[in-house]
Design an enzyme around this catalytic site. Structure first.
Site, short mmCIF file in Angstrom:
data_model
loop_
_atom_site.label_atom_id
_atom_site.label_comp_id
_atom_site.label_asym_id
_atom_site.label_seq_id
_atom_site.Cartn_x
_atom_site.Cartn_y
_atom_site.Cartn_z
N CYS A 176 5.53 9.80 -0.56
CA CYS A 176 4.23 9.26 -0.17
C CYS A 176 3.08 9.98 -0.89
O CYS A 176 1.91 9.87 -0.49
CB CYS A 176 4.02 9.32 1.34
N MET B 261 5.76 4.00 6.11
CA MET B 261 5.27 2.63 6.26
C MET B 261 4.37 2.26 5.09
O MET B 261 3.65 3.10 4.55
CB MET B 261 4.47 2.49 7.56
N GLY B 262 4.44 1.00 4.72
CA GLY B 262 3.54 0.46 3.69
C GLY B 262 3.58 -1.05 3.79
O GLY B 262 4.66 -1.64 3.93
N ALA C 165 10.34 2.16 7.10
CA ALA C 165 11.67 2.68 6.78
C ALA C 165 11.91 3.91 7.66
O ALA C 165 11.28 4.96 7.46
CB ALA C 165 11.77 3.05 5.30
N GLY D 286 6.87 -3.18 5.21
CA GLY D 286 6.97 -2.71 6.60
C GLY D 286 7.27 -1.24 6.73
O GLY D 286 6.53 -0.39 6.23
N TYR E 113 11.55 6.44 -0.79
CA TYR E 113 12.97 6.22 -1.08
C TYR E 113 13.58 5.33 -0.01
O TYR E 113 13.26 5.44 1.18
CB TYR E 113 13.72 7.56 -1.10
N HIS E 114 14.47 4.42 -0.43
CA HIS E 114 15.29 3.64 0.50
C HIS E 114 16.75 3.84 0.14
O HIS E 114 17.10 3.89 -1.05
CB HIS E 114 14.96 2.15 0.42
N GLY F 148 0.83 -1.19 0.00
CA GLY F 148 0.00 0.00 0.00
C GLY F 148 0.87 1.25 0.00
O GLY F 148 2.09 1.18 0.14
N ASP G 156 2.15 5.20 -1.55
CA ASP G 156 2.59 5.80 -2.81
C ASP G 156 4.09 5.58 -2.98
O ASP G 156 4.59 4.47 -2.86
CB ASP G 156 2.21 7.29 -2.82
#
Length: 237
Positions: free
Chosen positions: A191, A161-162, A175, A173, A94-95, A89, A91
């Site tokens: 997001c 979170m997503g 970030a 999970g 970035y990681h 879920g 939008d």
């Protein structure tokens, strides 16, 4: 109900192989649940918690808008940033380096079958962790994740979170921006929320944090809130 959780440290691992690994773990849990139902068995299902740091990557959730990515394919390539449309879920986010990414892969039937409660508990874990560093994390109505200074012109997100669930099994999970280079957020509308900033623990505190210390605090509060019996360290498959 099995309330033990296998703790797997993936260190730095590319996004796609981690996503595939999550999917394999999730499917393994689902296969046990299906077998139990079909054959009237009571085989315990496993739970996992993955820690990982991804090389630069943008991910777009299933309901996300491509216009929230502000770079072309060529620009992404030039900057060495990967991009994936994924099945969580939310939008776009970035990681990257200096960020703690946590992927709980839980059979919620071992804990509680309430997705709303699950998300609120994930948020509460992070709120409690950053409070130990003097930061007041808050929820923003209608916007999953953890924020600072909600309700002011200076609201900023510190943890995104997503999630995805299937047969009460979770994946994806959170970030948490710890020592993250926030410049990478300038190339997206994080997001999909315009006019709100992103921050990190380093930016707020003016110093680099010990990432391993922060991870230990995350596990402490996760164990407390989810009433985990024990974290069992396990090597990745």
């Amino acid at each position: 109900m099995n309330k033990n959780v296998y703790l797997i440290e993936l260190f730095q691992k590319d996004y796609k192989s981690t996503w595939d690994y999550q999917a394999d773990l999730l499917q393994g849990i689902i296969d046990v649940k299906i077998k139990n139902r079909r054959e009237e068995l009571a085989i315990p299902t496993d739970n996992y918690f993955l820690f990982v740091e991804h090389p630069h990557v943008y991910t777009l959730g299933k309901s996300g808008d491509m216009s929230n990515l502000l770079l072309s394919e060529k620009q992404l390539e030039n900057k060495g940033i990967a991009f994936y449309k994924i099945n969580r879920g939310g939008d776009i986010t970035y990681h990257g380096q200096g960020q703690i990414v946590g992927y709980p892969i839980l059979d919620l039937e071992n804990f509680f079958t309430d997705i709303h409660k699950y998300l609120r508990f994930l948020e509460e874990v992070i709120i409690k962790v950053i409070a130990e560093y003097g930061l007041k994390g808050e929820r923003s109505e209608g916007e999953t994740g953890v924020w600072l200074d909600v309700g002011t012109p200076f609201a900023r997100k510190i943890c995104a979170m997503g999630i995805r669930t299937s047969r009460w099994v979770t994946m994806h999970g959170f970030a948490l921006n710890v020592n993250t280079d926030l410049g990478y957020f300038d190339h997206i509308i994080p997001c999909g929320i315009k006019g709100k900033a992103v921050t990190s623990m380093e930016a707020e505190l003016g110093r680099k944090l010990d990432v391993e210390e922060v991870k230990m605090k995350i596990l402490k509060y996760f164990k407390e809130l989810f009433e985990v019996n024990e974290f069992i360290k396990k090597a990745s498959l």
